[in-house]
Design an enzyme around this catalytic site. Sequence first.
Site, PDB file in Angstrom:
ATOM      1  N   CYS A   1       0.810  -1.229   0.000  1.00  0.00           N
ATOM      2  CA  CYS A   1       0.000   0.000   0.000  1.00  0.00           C
ATOM      3  C   CYS A   1       0.836   1.268   0.000  1.00  0.00           C
ATOM      4  O   CYS A   1       0.310   2.349  -0.279  1.00  0.00           O
ATOM      5  CB  CYS A   1      -0.938  -0.006   1.201  1.00  0.00           C
ATOM      6  SG  CYS A   1      -1.809  -1.554   1.409  1.00  0.00           S
TER       7      CYS A   1
ATOM      8  N   HIS B   1      -3.158   6.910   3.067  1.00  0.00           N
ATOM      9  CA  HIS B   1      -3.595   5.590   2.598  1.00  0.00           C
ATOM     10  C   HIS B   1      -4.923   5.271   3.280  1.00  0.00           C
ATOM     11  O   HIS B   1      -5.093   5.490   4.483  1.00  0.00           O
ATOM     12  CB  HIS B   1      -2.528   4.555   2.950  1.00  0.00           C
ATOM     13  CG  HIS B   1      -2.981   3.139   2.741  1.00  0.00           C
ATOM     14  ND1 HIS B   1      -3.589   2.730   1.582  1.00  0.00           N
ATOM     15  CD2 HIS B   1      -2.911   2.045   3.544  1.00  0.00           C
ATOM     16  CE1 HIS B   1      -3.886   1.441   1.686  1.00  0.00           C
ATOM     17  NE2 HIS B   1      -3.482   1.002   2.868  1.00  0.00           N
TER      18      HIS B   1
ATOM     19  N   ASN C   1     -10.071  -0.636   0.921  1.00  0.00           N
ATOM     20  CA  ASN C   1      -8.620  -0.532   0.818  1.00  0.00           C
ATOM     21  C   ASN C   1      -8.193  -1.095  -0.538  1.00  0.00           C
ATOM     22  O   ASN C   1      -8.260  -2.302  -0.758  1.00  0.00           O
ATOM     23  CB  ASN C   1      -7.989  -1.309   1.972  1.00  0.00           C
ATOM     24  CG  ASN C   1      -6.475  -1.239   1.970  1.00  0.00           C
ATOM     25  OD1 ASN C   1      -5.856  -0.856   0.975  1.00  0.00           O
ATOM     26  ND2 ASN C   1      -5.880  -1.605   3.085  1.00  0.00           N
TER      27      ASN C   1
HETATM   28  O1  UT7 Z   1      -3.248  -1.717   3.959  1.00  0.00           O
HETATM   29  C1  UT7 Z   1      -2.994  -2.464   5.104  1.00  0.00           C
HETATM   30  C2  UT7 Z   1      -3.978  -3.593   5.209  1.00  0.00           C
HETATM   31  N1  UT7 Z   1      -4.454  -3.974   6.489  1.00  0.00           N
HETATM   32  C3  UT7 Z   1      -4.989  -3.141   7.398  1.00  0.00           C
HETATM   33  O2  UT7 Z   1      -5.028  -1.957   7.276  1.00  0.00           O
HETATM   34  C4  UT7 Z   1      -5.591  -3.801   8.626  1.00  0.00           C
HETATM   35  C5  UT7 Z   1      -5.480  -2.959   9.853  1.00  0.00           C
HETATM   36  N2  UT7 Z   1      -6.344  -3.499  10.901  1.00  0.00           N
HETATM   37  C6  UT7 Z   1      -7.650  -3.200  10.956  1.00  0.00           C
HETATM   38  O3  UT7 Z   1      -8.168  -2.439  10.159  1.00  0.00           O
HETATM   39  C7  UT7 Z   1      -8.463  -3.836  12.060  1.00  0.00           C
HETATM   40  O4  UT7 Z   1      -7.608  -4.498  12.948  1.00  0.00           O
HETATM   41  C8  UT7 Z   1      -9.559  -4.834  11.541  1.00  0.00           C
HETATM   42  C9  UT7 Z   1     -10.656  -4.070  10.819  1.00  0.00           C
HETATM   43  C10 UT7 Z   1      -8.930  -5.854  10.621  1.00  0.00           C
HETATM   44  C11 UT7 Z   1     -10.175  -5.559  12.710  1.00  0.00           C
HETATM   45  O5  UT7 Z   1     -10.752  -4.607  13.606  1.00  0.00           O
HETATM   46  P1  UT7 Z   1     -10.427  -4.700  15.161  1.00  0.00           P
HETATM   47  O6  UT7 Z   1     -11.193  -3.638  15.831  1.00  0.00           O
HETATM   48  O7  UT7 Z   1      -8.930  -4.688  15.319  1.00  0.00           O
HETATM   49  O8  UT7 Z   1     -11.027  -6.071  15.532  1.00  0.00           O
HETATM   50  P2  UT7 Z   1     -10.327  -7.295  16.260  1.00  0.00           P
HETATM   51  O9  UT7 Z   1      -9.385  -7.986  15.335  1.00  0.00           O
HETATM   52  O10 UT7 Z   1      -9.790  -6.815  17.575  1.00  0.00           O
HETATM   53  O11 UT7 Z   1     -11.575  -8.219  16.495  1.00  0.00           O
HETATM   54  C12 UT7 Z   1     -12.648  -7.820  17.363  1.00  0.00           C
HETATM   55  C13 UT7 Z   1     -13.756  -8.851  17.241  1.00  0.00           C
HETATM   56  C14 UT7 Z   1     -13.254 -10.274  17.306  1.00  0.00           C
HETATM   57  O12 UT7 Z   1     -14.189 -11.040  18.021  1.00  0.00           O
HETATM   58  P3  UT7 Z   1     -13.932 -11.423  19.560  1.00  0.00           P
HETATM   59  O13 UT7 Z   1     -12.648 -12.189  19.562  1.00  0.00           O
HETATM   60  O14 UT7 Z   1     -13.841 -10.123  20.279  1.00  0.00           O
HETATM   61  O15 UT7 Z   1     -15.148 -12.228  19.914  1.00  0.00           O
HETATM   62  C15 UT7 Z   1     -13.241 -10.711  15.869  1.00  0.00           C
HETATM   63  O16 UT7 Z   1     -13.389 -12.093  15.725  1.00  0.00           O
HETATM   64  O17 UT7 Z   1     -14.398  -8.709  15.963  1.00  0.00           O
HETATM   65  C16 UT7 Z   1     -14.421  -9.975  15.322  1.00  0.00           C
HETATM   66  N3  UT7 Z   1     -14.364  -9.770  13.879  1.00  0.00           N
HETATM   67  C17 UT7 Z   1     -15.441  -9.602  13.120  1.00  0.00           C
HETATM   68  N4  UT7 Z   1     -16.743  -9.567  13.407  1.00  0.00           N
HETATM   69  C18 UT7 Z   1     -17.625  -9.365  12.394  1.00  0.00           C
HETATM   70  C19 UT7 Z   1     -13.264  -9.707  13.107  1.00  0.00           C
HETATM   71  N5  UT7 Z   1     -13.628  -9.490  11.824  1.00  0.00           N
HETATM   72  C20 UT7 Z   1     -14.957  -9.422  11.809  1.00  0.00           C
HETATM   73  C21 UT7 Z   1     -15.931  -9.239  10.790  1.00  0.00           C
HETATM   74  N6  UT7 Z   1     -17.220  -9.205  11.131  1.00  0.00           N
HETATM   75  N7  UT7 Z   1     -15.575  -9.060   9.490  1.00  0.00           N
END
Ligand code: UT7
Length: 349
Positions: free
Chosen positions: A122, A258, A288
């Site tokens: 990215c 980005h 993204n």
């Molecule tokens: O260009 C670079 C590419 N990558 C990025 O920019 C990624 C950067 N990271 C992020 O944007 C965020 O970390 C995410 C959007 C990927 C995830 O958001 P988060 O607030 O960090 O969520 P998390 O990983 O802490 O997960 C929180 C909860 C989890 O459930 P539990 O364990 O609390 O029960 C996940 O399993 O949300 C759950 N979860 C979802 N729920 C519904 C994770 N993905 C999803 C989903 N839908 N798609």
Amino acid sequence: MTASPIPGTRPSLGITALGTYAPPRRVTNADFEARIDTNAEWIESRTGIRERRFAAPDEYTSDVGVGAVRDLLARDPDALLEVDAVICATVSPDALMPSTAALIAMQVGLTGAAAFDLSTACSGFVYGLSVAQGLILAGTARRGLVVGAEALSKIVDQDDRNTAILFGDGGGAAVVGPVPQGYGFQHFVLGADGAGGSSLYLRCAAPRLPGGFEMGETVGMNGREVFKFAVRVLGDSGNEVLAKTGLSSADVDWLVPHQANIRIIEAACERVGMPLSKTVVNLGRYGNTSSATVPLALREALDDGRIRDGQQLLLVAFGGGLSWAASTMKWWGGAPSLVARAEREAVGV
Ligand code: UT7
């Protein structure tokens, strides 16, 4: 105003033409909710993304890149004059060989130009601008075409809710060349830290990642690690490039980051000291698109009149590698290819 440098001084270089392309097919959060274990509200509130574009089954990254170059040519038919280097920043190339840059060059009439792909995910578009600037300053190229293009929908597991909801397809193409003194690129800050490589990865034909890390054929990601890294490097590299340029955030008219997650953008704004109201955000409609997010945001803010000639811009990006790139530039939206043509005609070439 002339595009020629004062003899003995470094020429001013900047973006002299910019085009974008996004495939027409829209995929909404509700589409994911209907298919996998997620919900539209979670996606929007945790990422800021409402919909993204997906390439057609027979549409690949080179096609997306060519679409962006065609948009650029529709805006300025002379834009590719003197372009003799093509750089394609992508993590979803048509192939490892041939380069997607060579395929794009062939289709837009630039066969014979230097062409290569750049792999910093990215951060790639901002990296590419700096590489093009370097090629021109070294006398290797007269103008460079930097394409950030992705067909991420083809390399992301559409059943993996951790990644599928984040990524979309799109492209941006910029010509880098001479601009009037005082405009264009000021400084770049580029960096990478392979220790974070295992936070965002995709296998290749001969895969190896330190620590015996298992890689699949679709993008793997530790979202939380990438999130923390992103907030830190966007702030640090943004502040570093501002200091290098002798500016403070108060001097910046527009921050163009980005587009990965609205929460990352908000945190980066805070660290750089920029309000969200002076930040270009369009990830709600594109998701993204990796190397394409910065040109897509830039083009949109130019088209709707937010970014105007002479304004101070700050670009910040992060991505796989893990990598980062930041740039300061003073925007000049003239038609430098026309200036170049007038100059050539004046001296009879
Ligand atoms: O260009 C670079 C590419 N990558 C990025 O920019 C990624 C950067 N990271 C992020 O944007 C965020 O970390 C995410 C959007 C990927 C995830 O958001 P988060 O607030 O960090 O969520 P998390 O990983 O802490 O997960 C929180 C909860 C989890 O459930 P539990 O364990 O609390 O029960 C996940 O399993 O949300 C759950 N979860 C979802 N729920 C519904 C994770 N993905 C999803 C989903 N839908 N798609």
